[in-house]
Design a protein around this motif. Structure first.
Motif, PDB file in Angstrom:
ATOM      1  N   GLY A  53       0.991  -1.274  -0.179  1.00 21.67           N
ATOM      2  CA  GLY A  53       0.132   0.092   0.050  1.00 21.67           C
ATOM      3  C   GLY A  53       0.917   1.244   0.025  1.00 21.67           C
ATOM      4  N   ALA A  54       0.086   2.344   0.231  1.00 15.93           N
ATOM      5  CA  ALA A  54       0.660   3.745   0.133  1.00 15.93           C
ATOM      6  C   ALA A  54       0.871   4.267   1.343  1.00 15.93           C
ATOM      7  CB  ALA A  54      -0.151   4.712  -0.644  1.00 15.93           C
ATOM      8  N   GLY A  55       0.876   3.727   2.500  1.00 17.90           N
ATOM      9  CA  GLY A  55       0.959   4.075   3.673  1.00 17.90           C
ATOM     10  C   GLY A  55       2.761   4.470   4.129  1.00 17.90           C
ATOM     11  N   ARG A  56       2.911   5.069   5.185  1.00 16.19           N
ATOM     12  CA  ARG A  56       4.277   5.283   5.323  1.00 16.19           C
ATOM     13  C   ARG A  56       5.147   4.347   5.867  1.00 16.19           C
ATOM     14  NH1 ARG A  56       4.843   9.780   9.926  1.00 16.19           N
ATOM     15  NH2 ARG A  56       3.868  10.963   8.574  1.00 16.19           N
ATOM     16  N   LEU A  57       4.690   3.451   6.541  1.00 18.73           N
ATOM     17  CA  LEU A  57       5.549   2.109   6.738  1.00 18.73           C
ATOM     18  C   LEU A  57       5.749   1.269   5.798  1.00 18.73           C
ATOM     19  CD1 LEU A  57       7.201   0.357   8.834  1.00 18.73           C
ATOM     20  CD2 LEU A  57       4.761  -0.830   9.408  1.00 18.73           C
ATOM     21  N   PRO A  58       4.746   1.152   4.881  1.00 16.44           N
ATOM     22  CA  PRO A  58       4.963   0.182   3.493  1.00 16.44           C
ATOM     23  C   PRO A  58       5.919   0.800   2.479  1.00 16.44           C
ATOM     24  CG  PRO A  58       2.713   0.250   4.232  1.00 16.44           C
ATOM     25  CD  PRO A  58       3.084   1.114   5.109  1.00 16.44           C
ATOM     26  N   ARG A  59       5.769   2.204   2.343  1.00 10.21           N
ATOM     27  CA  ARG A  59       6.774   2.985   1.618  1.00 10.21           C
ATOM     28  C   ARG A  59       8.052   3.011   2.020  1.00 10.21           C
ATOM     29  NH1 ARG A  59       2.912   7.063   1.661  1.00 10.21           N
ATOM     30  NH2 ARG A  59       4.167   8.530   2.855  1.00 10.21           N
ATOM     31  N   ALA A  60       8.376   3.067   3.503  1.00  7.82           N
ATOM     32  CA  ALA A  60       9.496   3.033   4.159  1.00  7.82           C
ATOM     33  C   ALA A  60      10.201   1.524   3.704  1.00  7.82           C
ATOM     34  CB  ALA A  60       9.634   3.122   5.580  1.00  7.82           C
ATOM     35  N   VAL A  61       9.436   0.561   4.030  1.00 11.13           N
ATOM     36  CA  VAL A  61      10.091  -0.889   3.780  1.00 11.13           C
ATOM     37  C   VAL A  61      10.299  -1.218   2.406  1.00 11.13           C
ATOM     38  CG1 VAL A  61       9.179  -3.260   3.769  1.00 11.13           C
ATOM     39  CG2 VAL A  61       8.458  -1.670   5.529  1.00 11.13           C
ATOM     40  N   ARG A  62       9.675  -0.664   1.459  1.00 11.35           N
ATOM     41  CA  ARG A  62       9.666  -0.896  -0.129  1.00 11.35           C
ATOM     42  C   ARG A  62      11.109   0.028  -0.325  1.00 11.35           C
ATOM     43  NH1 ARG A  62       4.138  -0.275  -0.661  1.00 11.35           N
ATOM     44  NH2 ARG A  62       4.383   1.855  -1.549  1.00 11.35           N
ATOM     45  N   GLY A  63      11.090   1.411   0.050  1.00  9.16           N
ATOM     46  CA  GLY A  63      12.062   1.948  -0.006  1.00  9.16           C
ATOM     47  C   GLY A  63      13.526   1.398   0.368  1.00  9.16           C
ATOM     48  N   GLY A  64      13.368   0.936   1.557  1.00  6.73           N
ATOM     49  CA  GLY A  64      14.724   0.385   2.002  1.00  6.73           C
ATOM     50  C   GLY A  64      15.032  -0.856   1.194  1.00  6.73           C
ATOM     51  N   ALA A  65      14.161  -1.672   0.783  1.00  7.81           N
ATOM     52  CA  ALA A  65      14.537  -2.985  -0.139  1.00  7.81           C
ATOM     53  C   ALA A  65      15.070  -2.409  -1.393  1.00  7.81           C
ATOM     54  CB  ALA A  65      13.303  -3.610  -0.507  1.00  7.81           C
ATOM     55  N   ASP A  66      14.419  -1.298  -2.029  1.00 13.60           N
ATOM     56  CA  ASP A  66      15.094  -0.955  -3.299  1.00 13.60           C
ATOM     57  C   ASP A  66      16.371  -0.149  -2.929  1.00 13.60           C
ATOM     58  OD1 ASP A  66      13.088  -1.622  -4.703  1.00 13.60           O
ATOM     59  OD2 ASP A  66      11.686   0.199  -4.673  1.00 13.60           O
ATOM     60  N   HIS A  67      16.340   0.520  -1.929  1.00 15.63           N
ATOM     61  CA  HIS A  67      17.898   0.983  -1.669  1.00 15.63           C
ATOM     62  C   HIS A  67      19.044  -0.019  -1.529  1.00 15.63           C
ATOM     63  CE1 HIS A  67      21.003   3.878  -0.280  1.00 15.63           C
ATOM     64  NE2 HIS A  67      21.124   3.138   0.865  1.00 15.63           N
ATOM     65  N   ALA A  68      18.612  -0.968  -0.760  1.00 15.13           N
ATOM     66  CA  ALA A  68      19.419  -2.378  -0.684  1.00 15.13           C
ATOM     67  C   ALA A  68      19.665  -2.981  -2.026  1.00 15.13           C
ATOM     68  CB  ALA A  68      19.150  -3.322   0.269  1.00 15.13           C
ATOM     69  N   ALA A  69      18.923  -2.908  -2.807  1.00 18.93           N
ATOM     70  CA  ALA A  69      19.059  -3.620  -4.290  1.00 18.93           C
ATOM     71  C   ALA A  69      20.037  -2.585  -4.930  1.00 18.93           C
ATOM     72  CB  ALA A  69      17.602  -3.827  -4.962  1.00 18.93           C
ATOM     73  N   ALA A  97      12.105 -14.905  -2.645  1.00 22.15           N
ATOM     74  CA  ALA A  97      13.500 -15.091  -3.372  1.00 22.15           C
ATOM     75  C   ALA A  97      13.312 -14.369  -4.762  1.00 22.15           C
ATOM     76  CB  ALA A  97      13.925 -16.612  -3.499  1.00 22.15           C
ATOM     77  N   VAL A  98      12.034 -14.833  -5.299  1.00 23.76           N
ATOM     78  CA  VAL A  98      11.862 -13.996  -6.666  1.00 23.76           C
ATOM     79  C   VAL A  98      11.854 -13.034  -6.566  1.00 23.76           C
ATOM     80  CG1 VAL A  98       9.923 -14.335  -8.627  1.00 23.76           C
ATOM     81  CG2 VAL A  98      10.528 -16.472  -7.499  1.00 23.76           C
ATOM     82  N   LEU A  99      11.039 -12.156  -5.520  1.00 22.96           N
ATOM     83  CA  LEU A  99      11.016 -10.774  -5.647  1.00 22.96           C
ATOM     84  C   LEU A  99      12.292  -9.989  -5.506  1.00 22.96           C
ATOM     85  CD1 LEU A  99       7.763 -10.080  -3.429  1.00 22.96           C
ATOM     86  CD2 LEU A  99       7.919 -10.026  -5.930  1.00 22.96           C
ATOM     87  N   ALA A 100      13.082 -10.888  -4.483  1.00 26.98           N
ATOM     88  CA  ALA A 100      14.466 -10.084  -4.434  1.00 26.98           C
ATOM     89  C   ALA A 100      15.293 -10.349  -5.850  1.00 26.98           C
ATOM     90  CB  ALA A 100      15.192 -11.237  -3.317  1.00 26.98           C
ATOM     91  N   VAL A 101      15.211 -11.504  -6.515  1.00 31.28           N
ATOM     92  CA  VAL A 101      15.851 -11.464  -7.667  1.00 31.28           C
ATOM     93  C   VAL A 101      15.370 -10.285  -8.796  1.00 31.28           C
ATOM     94  CG1 VAL A 101      16.218 -12.779  -9.827  1.00 31.28           C
ATOM     95  CG2 VAL A 101      16.498 -13.931  -7.496  1.00 31.28           C
ATOM     96  N   LEU A 102      14.118 -10.124  -8.861  1.00 34.18           N
ATOM     97  CA  LEU A 102      13.509  -9.151  -9.706  1.00 34.18           C
ATOM     98  C   LEU A 102      13.828  -7.964  -9.359  1.00 34.18           C
ATOM     99  CD1 LEU A 102      10.033 -10.365 -10.259  1.00 34.18           C
ATOM    100  CD2 LEU A 102      11.585 -10.542 -11.803  1.00 34.18           C
ATOM    101  N   ALA A 103      14.048  -7.551  -8.194  1.00 32.87           N
ATOM    102  CA  ALA A 103      14.791  -6.138  -7.467  1.00 32.87           C
ATOM    103  C   ALA A 103      15.919  -6.167  -7.679  1.00 32.87           C
ATOM    104  CB  ALA A 103      14.299  -6.159  -5.990  1.00 32.87           C
ATOM    105  N   LEU A 104      17.032  -7.193  -7.904  1.00 32.38           N
ATOM    106  CA  LEU A 104      18.290  -6.878  -8.088  1.00 32.38           C
ATOM    107  C   LEU A 104      18.499  -6.703  -9.656  1.00 32.38           C
ATOM    108  CD1 LEU A 104      19.922  -9.679  -5.876  1.00 32.38           C
ATOM    109  CD2 LEU A 104      20.118  -7.169  -5.577  1.00 32.38           C
ATOM    110  N   LEU A 105      17.743  -7.434 -10.558  1.00 30.23           N
ATOM    111  CA  LEU A 105      17.573  -7.313 -11.889  1.00 30.23           C
ATOM    112  C   LEU A 105      17.274  -5.888 -12.319  1.00 30.23           C
ATOM    113  CD1 LEU A 105      16.555 -10.614 -13.209  1.00 30.23           C
ATOM    114  CD2 LEU A 105      18.922  -9.916 -13.215  1.00 30.23           C
ATOM    115  N   ALA A 106      16.490  -5.299 -11.646  1.00 28.67           N
ATOM    116  CA  ALA A 106      15.675  -3.994 -11.932  1.00 28.67           C
ATOM    117  C   ALA A 106      16.820  -2.890 -11.618  1.00 28.67           C
ATOM    118  CB  ALA A 106      14.242  -3.769 -11.232  1.00 28.67           C
TER     119      ALA A 106
END
Length: 427
Positions: free
Chosen positions: A298-314, A374-383
């Protein structure tokens, strides 16, 4: 309304699958109750019931009195003859020990496993009769009492006793003794409901999923509706699981006199509802997982922070890989351009695998979640690699915006130190 109906139908659907696949399927039922043959409580109850069925009677006092009279006629002192007469009860105890030992040997042998499996397979029609009112088998159903015929085990015990030298066992008549497995005065009342559930069979879970899907699609805030549906279904399953625990305690606290072993009754109850319990736990965990996944997307503060942290790590991993010469080429840029559709495809595939899984468990849910992560992590790294890799830099360079080596301007025109045109390279 559809979402509320879905939450109610989820535990009902699990009940229909249990009735259809466990109580009304011979092979699955036999495989379910087969472990009971080695259950200590069941074995103890079987030993006790078979011993009663054999009913080897030796009048110990009479035998001791006859023996004392004969010994006294042969010159045994009266005091010693009286001592021999007092051995009567001990003779009874010795015979009982021999019978119990032989019965235990029979019950703990592989032969009893075979007898148990064959009797339950033949009895499955009677179990169907108990739930639907149709069929008959070696397991008898009368006035809510389900019994198992132990006559074959008695015959085998008779042979064991005769072979052990206990000659009175030869006079054991052919018997048809019953071991009470289950008794409830509510058994006849559930026949109509069980028959209806059998007709619905495995279709009700599909109908339930479709109703929930339509309810979510019609909702104004679909993501919140999905979270509510998942949590509501998990909550309803939890209530049914709690009710099942209460029903177990109530049944064991109100056992009828015909059930001689409470521990054996508990073993039978737990075995028959084991898959239903597993299904309820699976539904609870699955509902929580779906709700958590919908919330984090979703678009909440916590979900955005979690997704942002994952993309930053990728991105950090992609930059490190790029600096060390590890590139994904156009596969990375293509993944970055179609990432949303790839994620949706992964979700649909995981959902299809779960739907086609035969009797999934909590472990199944956790395994599929790990695979999806695992699949989502691979897609994030490829992207991420596509965003920082050489193909993207080359495209930027062709547009004149990419820095050249050493921080200087790349091939083409570039301002010199004095603001004019810098040197150009030919060729």
């Amino acid at each position: 309304m559809l979402i509320t109906l879905t939450c109610i139908l989820v535990p009902v659907s699990l009940l229909t699958v249990w009735v259809h696949d466990i109580a009304l399927d011979t092979d699955r039922y036999v495989s379910t109750v087969a472990p009971l043959a080695t259950n200590p409580a069941i074995q103890d109850a079987a030993v006790h019931r078979i011993t009663e069925a054999v009913d080897v009677k030796v009048d110990g006092p009479e035998v001791a009195s006859d023996l004392a009279a004969w010994l006294q006629a042969q010159g045994l002192p009266p005091r010693a003859a009286s001592a021999v007469k007092s051995l009567g009860p001990k003779i009874d105890d010795a015979v009982d020990q021999v019978v119990t030992k032989a019965a235990t040997k029979v019950v703990q042998s592989d032969a009893f496993d075979t007898v148990w499996t064959q009797a339950n397979r033949a009895a499955h029609a009677a179990v169907v009769q108990a739930l639907t009112g149709h069929g008959r088998g070696a397991v008898g159903v009368s006035d809510g009492t389900v019994t198992l015929d132990v006559g074959k085990a008695v015959d085998q015990l008779k042979e064991e006793l005769v072979a052990a030298g206990l000659t009175p066992a030869e006079k054991i008549p052919d018997v048809n003794k019953q071991l009470v497995l289950f008794q409830s005065d509510k058994l006849a009342k559930v026949r109509g409901a069980a028959h209806a559930l059998d007709v619905v069979g495995n279709w009700l879970p599909v109908i339930t999923v479709l109703l929930g899907l339509v309810g979510v699609l019609l909702a104004r805030r679909r993501r919140r509706a999905l979270v509510s549906t998942a949590l509501g279904a998990a909550g309803a399953s939890l209530l049914v699981a709690i009710a099942l625990v209460i029903a177990r305690h109530y049944y064991l606290d109100h056992l009828p006199p015909a059930v001689q072993s409470p521990s054996a009754a508990a073993a039978v109850f737990d075995t028959l509802v084991r898959f239903l319990r597993v299904s309820l736990r699976t539904a609870i965990v699955l509902g929580i997982v779906i709700a958590l996944g919908a919330y984090l997307s979703g678009a909440g503060r916590l979900p955005r922070a979690v997704r942002g942290g994952a993309d930053h790590a990728a991105d950090s991993v992609a930059r490190w890989s790029d600096a060390h010469g590890v590139h994904t080429g156009r596969a990375g840029t293509w993944t970055d351009a179609h990432r949303r559709w790839l994620v949706l495809a992964a979700l649909l595939i995981v959902a299809l695998v779960f739907a086609l899984w035969n009797h999934p468990t909590v472990l199944t849910v956790l395994l599929l979640v790990l695979v999806l992560l695992a699949v989502l992590a691979v897609l994030a790294l490829l992207a991420a690699s596509g965003r920082v890799g050489p193909p993207r830099r080359a495209e930027a360079a062709e547009s004149g915006g990419a820095p050249g080596p050493g921080g200087a301007a790349g091939p083409g025109a570039g301002p010199g130190p004095d603001g004019g045109e810098g040197p150009r390279k030919e060729g």
